[in-house]
Design an enzyme around this catalytic site. Sequence first.
Site, PDB file in Angstrom:
ATOM      1  CB  SER A  81      23.134 -71.785-119.851  1.00  0.00           C
ATOM      2  OG  SER A  81      23.733 -72.087-121.096  1.00  0.00           O
ATOM      3  CG  HIS A  84      21.830 -68.934-117.429  1.00  0.00           C
ATOM      4  ND1 HIS A  84      20.595 -69.519-117.513  1.00  0.00           N
ATOM      5  CD2 HIS A  84      22.257 -68.781-118.707  1.00  0.00           C
ATOM      6  CE1 HIS A  84      20.288 -69.737-118.783  1.00  0.00           C
ATOM      7  NE2 HIS A  84      21.287 -69.295-119.525  1.00  0.00           N
ATOM      8  CE  LYS A 143      19.068 -67.087-120.427  1.00  0.00           C
ATOM      9  NZ  LYS A 143      19.194 -66.121-121.528  1.00  0.00           N
TER      10      LYS A 143
END
Length: 396
Positions: free
Chosen positions: A186, A214, A244
């Site tokens: 990340s 991610h 996310k």
Amino acid sequence: MSSRVLSEFLTTNLEDLKSKGLYNVIDPLESPNGPLIKIAGKEFINLSSNNYLGLATDRRLKEAAKAAIEEFGVGAGAVRTINGTLKLHLQLEEKLAAFKHTEAAIAYQSGFNCNMAAISAVMDKEDAILSDELNHASIIDGCRLSRAKIIPFKHLDMSDLQRKAQEAKQSGNYNKLMVITDGVFSMDGDIAKLPDMVEIAEKLDLITYVDDAHGSGVLGNGAGTVKHFGLSDKIDFQIGTLSKALGVVGGYVAGRKELIDWLKVRSRPFLFSTALTPADTAACLTAVDILMNSTELQERLWANGNYLKQGLKALGFNIGSSQTPITPCIIGEEKQTQKFSQRLYEEGVYAKAIVFPTVPKGTGRVRNMPTAAHTREMLDQALSVYAKVGRELGIL
């Protein structure tokens, strides 16, 4: 009366953080977390959100959440193992398994919870875990909780992994060995070398664990880093987040059915924490449906990511070696990094400084997270501000 010892500890250490540029100030939003945000009455171009695909404000997810509240209420009312499992939870887990190309999946209240739950449910003090030295804090904490021996290997260094795995195997000191890595890192945006890792794991009988927080929604047509490399049948644990790219909140573990059955009876956050809310679960279901049926949002995300990356590089910023839309501007010294972020803020660009302990000392950066929801005009305006502030502070 509060403890004098505690008061002295807090005062001394908070002042120390502030003096070193390591104290983080939290800015509450007065708007949804979209490509533009409002803070203290002022509008900013938002480059700090993990809302990769813009789904946090998507009308379809909001409608699904409202409908679920009307049908099921605002809370699940219990832990999953008593009577907090709604049919929505089962539908989400079935869809996540199909999305990740695994036999089954289990949903948790956060991605952090996944790593706390899954690692310690399988690994113990008789085992060892080989962990990339730049793995996320939740992985590190999950490994510590398991009480297994933690053997860090150099970031993305497969030779170091193989050497240390062989040594651990040959020592005869451990019942089980696991190799654990982020799929996408990340802070730098680089990608784990999963094909090489799997090859080593197969030779040495290592359990494989990939935290794809991610990567999910970003790589592999949305299914993540494991799918990107065509390794869905080779990875034992696929960890993902619902917070996310999917735009809501929560996390999940995907893998073989026996693994998921074991986590349902042995992972503590599943056993002892109230289940995901009906609204969140329904919104997640809708988000996964969108990702399984279209690549439009991923294509826009990558186009925006590449555009911003090229623009910052052309200006002369050090953007590291990111292979994903995550784009760091590496400044270095912590106070300079904080000052750079503050000047961006004053010019209408919200891009938070990331400093130690999130990244190693001396590698402070402003991390840019372009999303599918940004327009080209927004990105051009941000680049103009970066150029102005970079020259003003002598970074360019």
